[in-house]
Design an enzyme around this catalytic site. Structure first.
Site, PDB file in Angstrom:
ATOM      1  N   GLU A   1      54.758  37.039  30.094  1.00 14.86           N
ATOM      2  CA  GLU A   1      53.792  36.658  31.136  1.00 14.86           C
ATOM      3  C   GLU A   1      54.610  36.001  32.236  1.00 14.86           C
ATOM      4  O   GLU A   1      54.957  34.819  32.152  1.00 14.86           O
ATOM      5  CB  GLU A   1      52.758  35.664  30.584  1.00 14.86           C
ATOM      6  CG  GLU A   1      51.873  36.205  29.475  1.00 14.86           C
ATOM      7  CD  GLU A   1      50.874  37.250  29.950  1.00 14.86           C
ATOM      8  OE1 GLU A   1      50.694  37.403  31.177  1.00 14.86           O
ATOM      9  OE2 GLU A   1      50.300  37.927  29.092  1.00 14.86           O
TER      10      GLU A   1
ATOM     11  N   CYS B   1      50.495  31.101  38.611  1.00 13.71           N
ATOM     12  CA  CYS B   1      51.023  32.482  38.616  1.00 13.71           C
ATOM     13  C   CYS B   1      50.008  33.408  39.253  1.00 13.71           C
ATOM     14  O   CYS B   1      50.380  34.386  39.887  1.00 13.71           O
ATOM     15  CB  CYS B   1      51.351  32.914  37.202  1.00 13.71           C
ATOM     16  SG  CYS B   1      49.997  32.669  36.056  1.00 13.71           S
TER      17      CYS B   1
END
Ligand code: NAD
Length: 485
Positions: A233, A267
């Site tokens: 991720e 993010c």
């Protein structure tokens, strides 16, 4: 040199906690011990694990304000940001515990005409020990996206929190302990890159990494010699598209929150906005109107400081470069900072190849760019190597536009809604990584498919023996033509 990881509050500069840095043998010992705990935890079965994870979740919910204060102390983020983070983390913990049995238990699958006499089924078994390496920006929500799902799937976890947020990491392990009968299914090892690398090499059955794309590449290399599978991720450069038929006020509101919440250190933070020319001026005015968002160290500030010193420099350098190449701030300025507090900035007229358009900024900055058509918007959105999340505002064409964005997750007429829907898989493509946390996929990510066939009682011809009648071989061409021709 200190042998401790020291957590320092970005709000006060005071120490929040310290932990000894794990040596290689400490990491190996934690994994070995977790392996025993994994055997016990895996043998409990779904119902028992659900009961225990639910008890943990209830305990955490009862400590809501304590957790929020801890996250705020360690990251500096605004209380509201820490509250939302904690809420979402508990939401995922609940979902993973409640759904593991449904997703992972043995289920029948069709065996097909060729093998009609066999009962076929598949179940998803725990992997054993899962290593989790986490970032600092969401020290609870992000690692729990892996930890909760890995635990619910029956694994034990060895977690290396970011060296900037070790206290939240340790808190997770300590609070779970009372619900695991003296066992430890969530070990924590502290340290930086070296300790992360040791965890990669430790023989865990999977390594779940959340962090930057640059580090992700090192993680994969470190996991290669032991063939340890990885879940990545990584970073993003998320964009929002605003079409001519959008609710412009709603889009501006969402862009400002999507770009500035958590001081932009997300993010899935919106960093670029591509707006149809027909509504560009209207949108820019609406963003300005929404913008009184103040960064500060005090309790009333809407967003907090930047958590790490190196990140302050990255943000500043990108904004200064953009302005030196002709970009114009319509909110804030390229250099509005006081120590680790950076005030929100919105830039227009940014060259498409400026770093603030191509690299992750991870700060309270938005770029706005007008486009003639949605085709142009799509092509610009898809021009970076990243592909994490995104958003579209359009009354009529939102889903169609979203479908053309190179991203793992897109929300229409909202930002980041996908992160709060636990049944939706979460993750990216390209430089943003691979594999998925959350949802059914997030549970299966931490399990191994175990296939089973059981031959039934009906008389049937067995192909898988040399004793099959010669007629079978002679019939095979006809069978192939019949079934597949
Ligand atoms: P980072 O890559 O610097 O560090 C992440 C973790 O990796 C830390 O625990 C660090 O100690 C460890 N690490 C560093 N070097 C290592 C190495 N060589 N071997 C093993 N471990 C190593 O990232 P960060 O600055 O902590 O976090 C910010 C980044 O995380 C941003 O790029 C952000 O986009 C990304 N992020 C992604 C998601 C997502 O779900 N996709 C979520 C949150 C943050």
């Amino acid at each position: 040199m200190s042998n401790d990881v020291v957590s320092t509050s970005p709000l006060t500069g005071r120490e929040v906690g310290r932990f000894p840095i794990a040596a290689d043998h400490d990491v190996r010992r934690a994994v070995a011990s977790a392996r025993e705990d994994a055997a016990w935890w895996g043998s409990l079965g779904h119902a028992e694990r659900r009961k225990r994870l639910t008890a943990w979740r209830r305990d955490l919910a009862g400590r809501y304000e304590e957790i929020v204060d801890l996250i705020r102390a360690e990251t500096g983020k605004a209380t509201a940001d820490a509250r939302i983070e904690t809420l979402l983390a508990l939401h995922h913990l609940a979902w993973a515990a409640d759904n593991a049995r449904r997703v992972l238990r043995r289920r029948r699958v069709r065996s097909g005409l060729l093998m009609f006499n066999h009962r076929a089924s598949v179940e998803y078994r725990p992997l054993g020990v899962v290593g989790v390496i986490g970032p600092w920006n969401f020290p609870l929500f992000t690692p729990l996206g892996s930890i909760a799902y890995a635990l619910a799937a029956g694994n034990a976890v060895v977690f290396k929190p970011s060296e900037h947020t070790p206290v939240v990491g340790a808190f997770l392990s300590e609070t779970l302990r009372p619900f695991t009968s003296g066992r430890n299914v969530l070990h924590v090892v502290h340290g930086g890159a070296d300790v992360g690398a040791a965890l990669c090499a430790s023989g865990v059955q999977k390594l779940a990494f959340t962090g930057s794309t640059a580090t992700a590449k090192k993680i994969m290399a470190a996991c290669a010699p032991t063939l340890t599978p990885v879940l990545i991720e990584a970073g993003g450069k998320d964009a929002m598209i605003v079409d001519a038929d959008a609710d412009v006020t709603a889009a501006a509101r969402a862009a400002v929150w999507g770009g500035m919440a958590n001081a932009g250190q997300a993010c899935i933070g919106i960093e670029r906005v591509y707006v149809h020319r027909a509504v560009f001026d209207h949108f820019m005015d609406a963003v300005r109107a929404e913008m009184p968002v103040r960064a500060g160290l005090d309790d009333d500030a809407a967003i907090g400081p930047i958590t790490t010193g190196s990140q302050v420099e990255i943000i500043r350098a990108q904004l200064v470069e953009a302005v030196s190449r002709g970009a114009r701030p319509v909110v804030g300025s390229a250099d509005a900072r006081d120590g680790n507090v950076i005030q929100p900035a919105v830039l227009v007229d940014v060259p498409d190849d400026a770093r603030v358009m191509t690299e992750e900024t991870f700060g309270p900055a938005l770029t706005l760019r007008a486009v003639q058509t949605m085709d142009e918007a799509i092509s610009l959105v898809n021009s970076t190597g990243y592909g994490l999340g995104g958003a579209v505002f359009s009354r009529r064409n939102g889903a169609a536009i979203a479908g053309r964005m190179r991203a793992g997750m897109v929300s229409v007429n909202a930002v980041q809604a996908f992160a709060a829907i636990a049944s939706l898989p979460y993750g990216g493509v390209g430089e943003s990584g691979f594999g998925r946390i959350h949802g059914d996929e997030g549970l299966r990510e931490f399990a191994a498919a175990a296939s089973l066939t059981v031959r039934g009682p009906l008389p049937s011809v067995d192909m898988m023996t040399f004793r099959r009648p010669p007629l079978v071989d002679r019939l095979l061409p006809a069978v192939v033509r019949r079934l597949f021709g």
